[in-house]
Design an enzyme around this catalytic site. Structure first.
Site, PDB file in Angstrom:
ATOM      1  N   ALA A   1      73.771  70.015  49.520  1.00 15.25           N
ATOM      2  CA  ALA A   1      75.219  70.059  49.353  1.00 15.25           C
ATOM      3  C   ALA A   1      75.777  71.401  49.810  1.00 15.25           C
ATOM      4  O   ALA A   1      76.792  71.465  50.505  1.00 15.25           O
ATOM      5  CB  ALA A   1      75.586  69.794  47.899  1.00 15.25           C
TER       6      ALA A   1
ATOM      7  N   ASP B   1      80.403  66.819  55.173  1.00 23.07           N
ATOM      8  CA  ASP B   1      80.714  67.456  53.891  1.00 23.07           C
ATOM      9  C   ASP B   1      81.657  68.647  54.058  1.00 23.07           C
ATOM     10  O   ASP B   1      82.627  68.801  53.308  1.00 23.07           O
ATOM     11  CB  ASP B   1      79.433  67.927  53.196  1.00 23.07           C
ATOM     12  CG  ASP B   1      78.687  66.796  52.507  1.00 23.07           C
ATOM     13  OD1 ASP B   1      79.325  65.774  52.183  1.00 23.07           O
ATOM     14  OD2 ASP B   1      77.472  66.925  52.299  1.00 23.07           O
TER      15      ASP B   1
ATOM     16  N   LYS C   1      69.881  64.180  51.115  1.00 17.74           N
ATOM     17  CA  LYS C   1      70.592  64.676  52.293  1.00 17.74           C
ATOM     18  C   LYS C   1      69.680  65.408  53.276  1.00 17.74           C
ATOM     19  O   LYS C   1      69.886  65.328  54.482  1.00 17.74           O
ATOM     20  CB  LYS C   1      71.756  65.566  51.862  1.00 17.74           C
ATOM     21  CG  LYS C   1      72.881  64.787  51.196  1.00 17.74           C
ATOM     22  CD  LYS C   1      74.098  65.658  50.945  1.00 17.74           C
ATOM     23  CE  LYS C   1      75.228  64.845  50.365  1.00 17.74           C
ATOM     24  NZ  LYS C   1      76.466  65.649  50.214  1.00 17.74           N
TER      25      LYS C   1
END
Length: 277
Positions: free
Chosen positions: A135, A106, A69
């Site tokens: 994350a 997200d 990511k």
């Protein structure tokens, strides 16, 4: 007959991903024909693999998951506001001229899953965020925008937690603690596990004092990857334990809308997956 538009999810490992099934369900809902596959790319091969997909395989868009990511942001020529502030991305979209745009969905996906699907009140709550990687960075800002009272970030590497807190810049509500000091924090309202420990079946070795009668524990992972954390949470008395399957479906819907201009219904897809995950 023209070939269907091509989409994919990049990760390492990635064989467990439910993203192909989700996007095919969305496509069936909306009458769109597409192909969607998983692509296992090592960190060293990510740039080459992504370039090949968009240049040689007719790729129109891609999702990005662990551990790519942060690295994927460097592959994009344009970044959305959420991708810019998080410093990481989970969606890549092909632009005219062959360039890539990066997005991060997200945070919006997590908040919708928590507040809409699971009816959790976030405003005024004290949250503990485990992890400070891609994350965690992807969800931190949106959590704060819900009106939570505080966000405590804890990471195995304290420097990474401090960096994320500095990036957010909300000193009144955001702080960090060392992992070895977790036992001194006491019960919190919501614990969000944003580490990759469960993917590799590693225990977090958390103190039971984090859990109170009203604590909700949420793992951004789903299925087997979330089991260690959620089983521990349930065993030590958490009020509710939730995995990230709903978040996955919501973030996928955001990506689908970016690519196709149509918002699919998420609840039927979530329920279908819930019966098997």
């Amino acid at each position: 007959m023209s070939k269907p538009s091509c989409y994919a999810v990049f990760g390492h490992p990635i064989a467990h991903s439910q993203s192909p099934r989700i996007h095919q369900c969305f496509a069936a809902q909306t009458g769109i024909t597409l192909s969607y596959k998983t692509i296992d790319a090592t960190p060293e091969a990510l740039s080459t693999t992504v370039h090949h997909f968009f240049t040689n395989e007719g790729g129109h868009g891609a999702n990005v998951t662990l551990p790519h990511k942060a690295a994927a942001r460097a592959l994009a020529h344009e970044c959305s506001r959420t991708a810019m502030r998080a410093g990481c991305v989970n969606v890549l979209t092909l632009l005219a001229g062959g360039q890539l745009a990066a997005h991060n969905t997200d945070g919006s996906g997590l908040v919708r899953d928590l507040s809409a699907r699971h009816a959790l009140q976030l405003r005024g709550k004290h949250l503990l965020l485990l992890g400070a990687g891609g994350a965690a960075r992807g969800v931190a800002w949106q959590l704060l925008e819900t009106g939570i009272a505080s966000l405590t970030i804890v990471n195995r590497s304290p420097a990474a937690a401090d960096t994320l807190a500095d990036m957010i810049g909300d000193v009144a509500r955001v702080g960090t603690r060392c992992w070895q000091d977790l036992a001194t924090i006491g019960p919190v309202d919501i614990i969000i596990n944003a580490t990759s420990a469960g993917v590799f079946q590693q225990s977090l070795n958390l103190p039971t004092t984090l859990i109170g009668a009203h604590t909700v524990c949420y793992d951004l992972a789903y299925g087997a990857s979330a089991r260690l954390f959620l089983d521990w949470s349930q065993a030590v008395g958490a009020r509710r334990t939730l995995d990230g399957l709903g978040m996955l479906v919501e973030t996928a819907a955001d990506a689908f809308e970016l690519w196709h201009g149509l918002r699919p219904a998420t609840e039927p897809v979530y329920q279908a997956l819930r019966s098997t995950c």
